[in-house]
Design a protein around this motif. Structure first.
Motif, PDB file in Angstrom:
ATOM      1  N   GLU A 291       0.825  -1.201   0.000  1.00  0.00           N
ATOM      2  CA  GLU A 291       0.000   0.000   0.000  1.00  0.00           C
ATOM      3  C   GLU A 291       0.864   1.258   0.000  1.00  0.00           C
ATOM      4  OE1 GLU A 291      -3.280   2.246   2.853  1.00  0.00           O
ATOM      5  OE2 GLU A 291      -2.621   0.213   3.325  1.00  0.00           O
ATOM      6  N   GLU A 292       1.969   1.196   0.718  1.00  0.00           N
ATOM      7  CA  GLU A 292       2.849   2.355   0.814  1.00  0.00           C
ATOM      8  C   GLU A 292       3.524   2.659  -0.517  1.00  0.00           C
ATOM      9  OE1 GLU A 292       5.440   1.234   3.970  1.00  0.00           O
ATOM     10  OE2 GLU A 292       3.985   1.682   5.566  1.00  0.00           O
ATOM     11  N   LYS A 293       3.573   1.668  -1.400  1.00  0.00           N
ATOM     12  CA  LYS A 293       4.226   1.838  -2.696  1.00  0.00           C
ATOM     13  C   LYS A 293       3.269   2.361  -3.778  1.00  0.00           C
ATOM     14  CE  LYS A 293       7.378  -2.010  -1.775  1.00  0.00           C
ATOM     15  NZ  LYS A 293       7.816  -3.365  -2.224  1.00  0.00           N
ATOM     16  N   VAL A 294       1.978   2.363  -3.485  1.00  0.00           N
ATOM     17  CA  VAL A 294       0.993   2.780  -4.486  1.00  0.00           C
ATOM     18  C   VAL A 294       1.068   4.289  -4.700  1.00  0.00           C
ATOM     19  CG1 VAL A 294      -1.467   2.928  -5.026  1.00  0.00           C
ATOM     20  CG2 VAL A 294      -0.554   0.892  -3.926  1.00  0.00           C
ATOM     21  N   SER A 295       1.186   4.700  -5.950  1.00  0.00           N
ATOM     22  CA  SER A 295       1.217   6.122  -6.288  1.00  0.00           C
ATOM     23  C   SER A 295      -0.218   6.615  -6.420  1.00  0.00           C
ATOM     24  CB  SER A 295       2.002   6.342  -7.590  1.00  0.00           C
ATOM     25  OG  SER A 295       3.338   5.934  -7.446  1.00  0.00           O
ATOM     26  N   PHE A 296      -0.804   6.976  -5.311  1.00  0.00           N
ATOM     27  CA  PHE A 296      -2.223   7.341  -5.270  1.00  0.00           C
ATOM     28  C   PHE A 296      -2.358   8.831  -5.012  1.00  0.00           C
ATOM     29  CE2 PHE A 296      -6.336   7.646  -2.967  1.00  0.00           C
ATOM     30  CZ  PHE A 296      -7.157   7.116  -3.942  1.00  0.00           C
ATOM     31  N   CYS A 297      -3.239   9.459  -5.753  1.00  0.00           N
ATOM     32  CA  CYS A 297      -3.481  10.896  -5.594  1.00  0.00           C
ATOM     33  C   CYS A 297      -4.827  11.113  -4.905  1.00  0.00           C
ATOM     34  CB  CYS A 297      -3.476  11.581  -6.964  1.00  0.00           C
ATOM     35  SG  CYS A 297      -3.782  13.360  -6.888  1.00  0.00           S
ATOM     36  N   PRO A 298      -4.845  11.262  -3.596  1.00  0.00           N
ATOM     37  CA  PRO A 298      -6.119  11.346  -2.865  1.00  0.00           C
ATOM     38  C   PRO A 298      -6.958  12.575  -3.204  1.00  0.00           C
ATOM     39  CG  PRO A 298      -4.268  11.885  -1.431  1.00  0.00           C
ATOM     40  CD  PRO A 298      -3.679  11.362  -2.699  1.00  0.00           C
ATOM     41  N   ASP A 299      -6.290  13.671  -3.555  1.00  0.00           N
ATOM     42  CA  ASP A 299      -7.028  14.924  -3.806  1.00  0.00           C
ATOM     43  C   ASP A 299      -7.426  15.110  -5.263  1.00  0.00           C
ATOM     44  OD1 ASP A 299      -6.788  15.656  -1.116  1.00  0.00           O
ATOM     45  OD2 ASP A 299      -4.770  16.460  -1.457  1.00  0.00           O
ATOM     46  N   CYS A 300      -6.969  14.197  -6.143  1.00  0.00           N
ATOM     47  CA  CYS A 300      -7.364  14.296  -7.548  1.00  0.00           C
ATOM     48  C   CYS A 300      -8.844  13.965  -7.716  1.00  0.00           C
ATOM     49  CB  CYS A 300      -6.519  13.344  -8.395  1.00  0.00           C
ATOM     50  SG  CYS A 300      -4.771  13.796  -8.464  1.00  0.00           S
ATOM     51  N   LYS A 301      -9.399  14.356  -8.858  1.00  0.00           N
ATOM     52  CA  LYS A 301     -10.817  14.134  -9.104  1.00  0.00           C
ATOM     53  C   LYS A 301     -11.068  12.763  -9.727  1.00  0.00           C
ATOM     54  CE  LYS A 301     -13.152  17.733  -7.707  1.00  0.00           C
ATOM     55  NZ  LYS A 301     -14.259  17.598  -6.718  1.00  0.00           N
ATOM     56  N   SER A 309      -9.863  10.011  -2.961  1.00  0.00           N
ATOM     57  CA  SER A 309      -9.903   9.470  -1.597  1.00  0.00           C
ATOM     58  C   SER A 309     -11.328   9.143  -1.176  1.00  0.00           C
ATOM     59  CB  SER A 309      -9.288  10.467  -0.608  1.00  0.00           C
ATOM     60  OG  SER A 309     -10.016  11.681  -0.590  1.00  0.00           O
ATOM     61  N   GLU A 310     -12.307   9.954  -1.635  1.00  0.00           N
ATOM     62  CA  GLU A 310     -13.711   9.673  -1.319  1.00  0.00           C
ATOM     63  C   GLU A 310     -14.171   8.392  -2.012  1.00  0.00           C
ATOM     64  OE1 GLU A 310     -15.836  13.970  -0.573  1.00  0.00           O
ATOM     65  OE2 GLU A 310     -15.190  13.518  -2.629  1.00  0.00           O
ATOM     66  N   ARG A 311     -13.699   8.187  -3.243  1.00  0.00           N
ATOM     67  CA  ARG A 311     -14.044   6.956  -3.961  1.00  0.00           C
ATOM     68  C   ARG A 311     -13.447   5.739  -3.253  1.00  0.00           C
ATOM     69  NH1 ARG A 311     -17.474   3.876  -6.888  1.00  0.00           N
ATOM     70  NH2 ARG A 311     -16.326   2.295  -8.057  1.00  0.00           N
ATOM     71  N   PRO A 323      -7.700  -0.936   2.479  1.00  0.00           N
ATOM     72  CA  PRO A 323      -7.216   0.322   1.892  1.00  0.00           C
ATOM     73  C   PRO A 323      -6.388   0.135   0.628  1.00  0.00           C
ATOM     74  CG  PRO A 323      -7.046   0.405   4.274  1.00  0.00           C
ATOM     75  CD  PRO A 323      -7.455  -0.994   3.928  1.00  0.00           C
ATOM     76  N   PHE A 324      -5.555  -0.898   0.593  1.00  0.00           N
ATOM     77  CA  PHE A 324      -4.729  -1.141  -0.593  1.00  0.00           C
ATOM     78  C   PHE A 324      -5.608  -1.464  -1.798  1.00  0.00           C
ATOM     79  CE2 PHE A 324      -2.544  -4.341  -3.256  1.00  0.00           C
ATOM     80  CZ  PHE A 324      -1.536  -3.528  -3.767  1.00  0.00           C
ATOM     81  N   GLU A 325      -6.549  -2.370  -1.620  1.00  0.00           N
ATOM     82  CA  GLU A 325      -7.453  -2.744  -2.712  1.00  0.00           C
ATOM     83  C   GLU A 325      -8.251  -1.546  -3.193  1.00  0.00           C
ATOM     84  OE1 GLU A 325      -8.888  -7.260  -1.921  1.00  0.00           O
ATOM     85  OE2 GLU A 325      -9.386  -5.809  -0.366  1.00  0.00           O
ATOM     86  N   ALA A 326      -8.707  -0.722  -2.249  1.00  0.00           N
ATOM     87  CA  ALA A 326      -9.519   0.437  -2.610  1.00  0.00           C
ATOM     88  C   ALA A 326      -8.735   1.393  -3.511  1.00  0.00           C
ATOM     89  CB  ALA A 326      -9.983   1.154  -1.344  1.00  0.00           C
ATOM     90  N   LYS A 327      -7.481   1.615  -3.179  1.00  0.00           N
ATOM     91  CA  LYS A 327      -6.666   2.511  -4.001  1.00  0.00           C
ATOM     92  C   LYS A 327      -6.422   1.918  -5.393  1.00  0.00           C
ATOM     93  CE  LYS A 327      -4.275   4.625  -0.071  1.00  0.00           C
ATOM     94  NZ  LYS A 327      -2.982   4.802   0.629  1.00  0.00           N
ATOM     95  N   ILE A 328      -6.070   0.634  -5.416  1.00  0.00           N
ATOM     96  CA  ILE A 328      -5.812  -0.031  -6.694  1.00  0.00           C
ATOM     97  C   ILE A 328      -7.049  -0.008  -7.582  1.00  0.00           C
ATOM     98  CG2 ILE A 328      -5.391  -2.282  -7.762  1.00  0.00           C
ATOM     99  CD1 ILE A 328      -2.872  -0.988  -6.776  1.00  0.00           C
TER     100      ILE A 328
END
Length: 340
Positions: A291-301, A309-311, A323-328
């Motif tokens: 999860e820490e390696k995922v390049s996730f942009c929480p504030d993007c649309k 992040s809301e999604r 949380p990891f699955e949700a980001k992926i």
């Protein structure tokens, strides 16, 4: 072990590793994953029920053995004919705490109770069930057993987060986390039977049934104590008193199968389950590192509608993603959620 012929059917981790281990420590009560709440309309019943539930929680969290002879809270009197007591059947939720009956699917009951259920003394009750419009055998058996045992049922989670040990997290489909069933078994074909609950009067009939049953017995137990009692996962809630979070725990969160947890020392440890718990902990650590390696942009649309992040939060709450699955999954749905 009981299941309705049309399900739902729960995963092995929920029924065997969790449910059966809970029942071994509480074989004198009904144990299940499909609880229903009965809402009190009387202030007297509300206050009595709340006090009884609090006392029940104290007994469980103090790690009192099931056969210790501890005095459990008195049942709440139901005075339909004298004070006009009436309750509502809450079919909207499956609460861990403060449930008053268990639906059959995923429930475990000692076979000795069958002798009482089919005893001639309850023939009138059985005949009433057969001729009632909703055939309420579920609420009848659950209420009868609670009166025979003098205690409330115990609840266990419907689903267990296995972190898909031995499987790649990103290969799983969201259907795995469906609202009804959390296993790989196909949903049974229900068209072969007449589904009574599709009748528009179903809710009204069920409510009449539970009021009739409580009037027959004259009282109701204080409510169930959630699986998370005595752990950090038990939370106060302004409306439902208490609740267990997360709704889909992993096996290493269940106190009765983890050393030092409430109820663990009531039975010899199950080596197979202990090994699964250890494997789960390893997988959780691996998932955290990924999860820490995922390049996730929480504030993007996300699809120009809500934040990423809301999604992700929606997937966690609605489909029980970790949380990891949700980001992926959010990134797979919309590449804009990948940090540039």
């Amino acid at each position: 072990f009981y299941f309705d012929d049309d399900g739902p059917f729960f995963q092995k981790e929920a029924m065997v590793d969790s449910g059966l281990e809970m029942w071994k420590r509480n074989s004198n009560v009904q144990v299940g994953a499909f609880p229903r709440n009965i809402r009190y309309l009387s202030k007297r019943m509300m206050e009595a029920g709340k006090k009884g539930l609090t006392n029940s929680i104290d007994i469980i969290t103090n790690n009192v053995h099931g056969d210790s002879g501890a005095t459990y809270p008195a049942f709440t009197p139901f005075c339909r004919n004298f004070t006009g007591d009436h309750v509502e059947y809450n079919y909207f939720t499956f609460p861990d705490y403060n449930a008053h009956m268990l639906l059959p699917s995923g429930s475990i009951l000692h076979r000795n109770y069958l002798c009482f259920i089919w005893h001639p003394a309850f023939e009138e009750l059985r005949n009433w069930v057969v001729h009632h419009k909703t055939m309420p055998d579920d609420m009848t058996v659950s209420t009868l057993v609670s009166h025979l045992s003098g205690r409330a049922p115990r609840t266990v989670p419907q689903k267990i987060n296995t972190f898909h040990i031995g499987r790649r997290l990103t290969e799983d489909h969201l259907e795995f986390y469906s609202e009804i069933s959390a296993n790989d078994a196909p949903i049974p074909n229900q068209y072969h039977r007449r589904l009574l609950w599709r009748n528009p009067n179903w809710a009204k009939w069920r409510e009449e049934a539970i009021n009739s049953i409580l009037n027959y017995f004259g009282s109701i137990h204080p409510g169930t104590v959630g699986w998370c009692a005595g752990t950090q996962y038990s939370q106060d809630h302004h409306k439902h008193h208490y609740e267990c979070k997360p709704g889909v725990p992993s096996l290493n969160m269940l106190p009765w199968i983890n050393e030092g947890g409430v109820g663990f020392d009531h039975c010899p440890p199950n080596e197979r389950v202990t090994n699964i718990v250890k494997e789960t902990e390893k997988q959780m650590q691996k998932t955290k590192e990924e999860e820490e390696k995922v390049s996730f942009c929480p504030d993007c649309k996300y699809k120009n509608f809500i934040s990423c992040s809301e999604r992700a939060k929606y997937l966690i709450e609605k489909y029980n993603n970790n949380p990891f699955e949700a980001k992926i999954n959010t990134i797979k749905d919309d590449g804009n959620c990948r940090k540039k």
